[in-house]
Design an enzyme around this catalytic site. Sequence first.
Site, mmCIF file in Angstrom:
data_model
loop_
_atom_site.group_PDB
_atom_site.id
_atom_site.type_symbol
_atom_site.label_atom_id
_atom_site.label_comp_id
_atom_site.label_asym_id
_atom_site.label_seq_id
_atom_site.Cartn_x
_atom_site.Cartn_y
_atom_site.Cartn_z
ATOM 1 N N HIS A 112 0.831 -1.200 0.000
ATOM 2 C CA HIS A 112 0.000 0.000 0.000
ATOM 3 C C HIS A 112 0.875 1.263 0.000
ATOM 4 O O HIS A 112 1.778 1.402 0.824
ATOM 5 C CB HIS A 112 -0.919 -0.019 1.231
ATOM 6 C CG HIS A 112 -2.016 0.996 1.174
ATOM 7 N ND1 HIS A 112 -2.391 1.738 2.263
ATOM 8 C CD2 HIS A 112 -2.826 1.370 0.152
ATOM 9 C CE1 HIS A 112 -3.391 2.537 1.940
ATOM 10 N NE2 HIS A 112 -3.684 2.325 0.649
ATOM 11 N N ASP A 116 -4.944 5.505 4.216
ATOM 12 C CA ASP A 116 -6.375 5.670 3.956
ATOM 13 C C ASP A 116 -7.062 6.333 5.153
ATOM 14 O O ASP A 116 -6.821 5.972 6.308
ATOM 15 C CB ASP A 116 -7.025 4.307 3.674
ATOM 16 C CG ASP A 116 -6.637 3.743 2.317
ATOM 17 O OD1 ASP A 116 -6.042 4.494 1.514
ATOM 18 O OD2 ASP A 116 -6.911 2.550 2.071
ATOM 19 N N HIS A 196 -13.559 6.227 1.184
ATOM 20 C CA HIS A 196 -12.416 6.722 1.944
ATOM 21 C C HIS A 196 -11.579 7.636 1.062
ATOM 22 O O HIS A 196 -11.769 7.707 -0.155
ATOM 23 C CB HIS A 196 -11.544 5.551 2.458
ATOM 24 C CG HIS A 196 -10.798 4.826 1.398
ATOM 25 N ND1 HIS A 196 -11.376 3.855 0.590
ATOM 26 C CD2 HIS A 196 -9.493 4.902 1.005
ATOM 27 C CE1 HIS A 196 -10.485 3.378 -0.238
ATOM 28 N NE2 HIS A 196 -9.332 4.002 -0.015
ATOM 29 N N HIS A 198 -7.744 8.096 -0.164
ATOM 30 C CA HIS A 198 -6.391 7.549 -0.224
ATOM 31 C C HIS A 198 -5.448 8.755 -0.344
ATOM 32 O O HIS A 198 -5.542 9.559 -1.271
ATOM 33 C CB HIS A 198 -6.236 6.630 -1.442
ATOM 34 C CG HIS A 198 -4.844 6.131 -1.632
ATOM 35 N ND1 HIS A 198 -4.365 4.971 -1.042
ATOM 36 C CD2 HIS A 198 -3.798 6.640 -2.359
ATOM 37 C CE1 HIS A 198 -3.106 4.791 -1.393
ATOM 38 N NE2 HIS A 198 -2.746 5.780 -2.196
#
Length: 224
Positions: A112, A116, A196, A198
Site C-alpha cells: 500500500h 487511507d 475513503h 487515499h
Amino acid sequence: MSKRTKSHHPRPSLTRARAAVVAAGLGMSAVLGAGVSVAADSAQSAGSLPGITVNSVHAQAAAQAKAAQQAKAATVKKAPQAPKAAAWVHPVQRYTLSASFGLGGSMWSHKHSGQDFAVSVGTPVHAVHGGTVVKAGPNGAGDGPAYGNAVVIKHSNGTYSQYAHLSQVDVRVGQNVGTGQRVALSGNTGNSSGPHLHFEIRTTPNYGSAVDPVAFLRSVGVRV
C-alpha cells in the site's frame, strides 16, 4: 519815575517742581537697578550652592522627561498580532485511519502506497499545504484506474501530495491552491473497498515515489 523791567528767571515754585520730578526719576532708576542686581545675585547664589549646577539641573529635567515618556509608552497596549497560518493541515476532518502505508495484501499489486482516511462519500478534501495542482482528473489523473479520480499537488519544499478515490474534483492543472483549501470531495471510485480518501506524500508527481505520509505529516507538526 523809571519803569520796572520784567525778570526772565523762572519762578521759584516752578523750579522746585522740576527738581522734584528729576529726583523722583533718579529714585525709580535706583530702585529698578537694585532689583536687577538682587535677581542676578540670587541666580549666582543658587548656582554656587554645593551639589547644584546649571548642568545638573538640566540633566535632572531631561531624565524626568525621559521617564515620563517611558511610562506613557508602557501604558499603550500593543495591537494583537494576527495568528500565523498553519503550515500544514489534515487532508480531511473527523476521520478514522484504515489501511496504512506499506501494508501488504491482495488489494494491491504492491504494498500500500499511502494512508487511507475512512470518511463518508462527499467529505471535503483539503490541500495539506499550499502549492500548484500538477495532476487532476479520472484514471488516477494519469497514475492508473486503481486510484479512480485523483489530484496531485506540488509543494514549495519539493514534495507532492496525492488525493485519490474522489467523487468530485474541484481544481484544474496549473491552479494555485492555499493551505486548507478544498480541492475535492471524497468518494469510492477506482479500486476501493469502501468510501475513503487515499492520501500519499511523494517525492515526484508520479506513482512509485511515495513515502510514509503519516510520518511526514507528523514531521511538519500535524498529529495524525
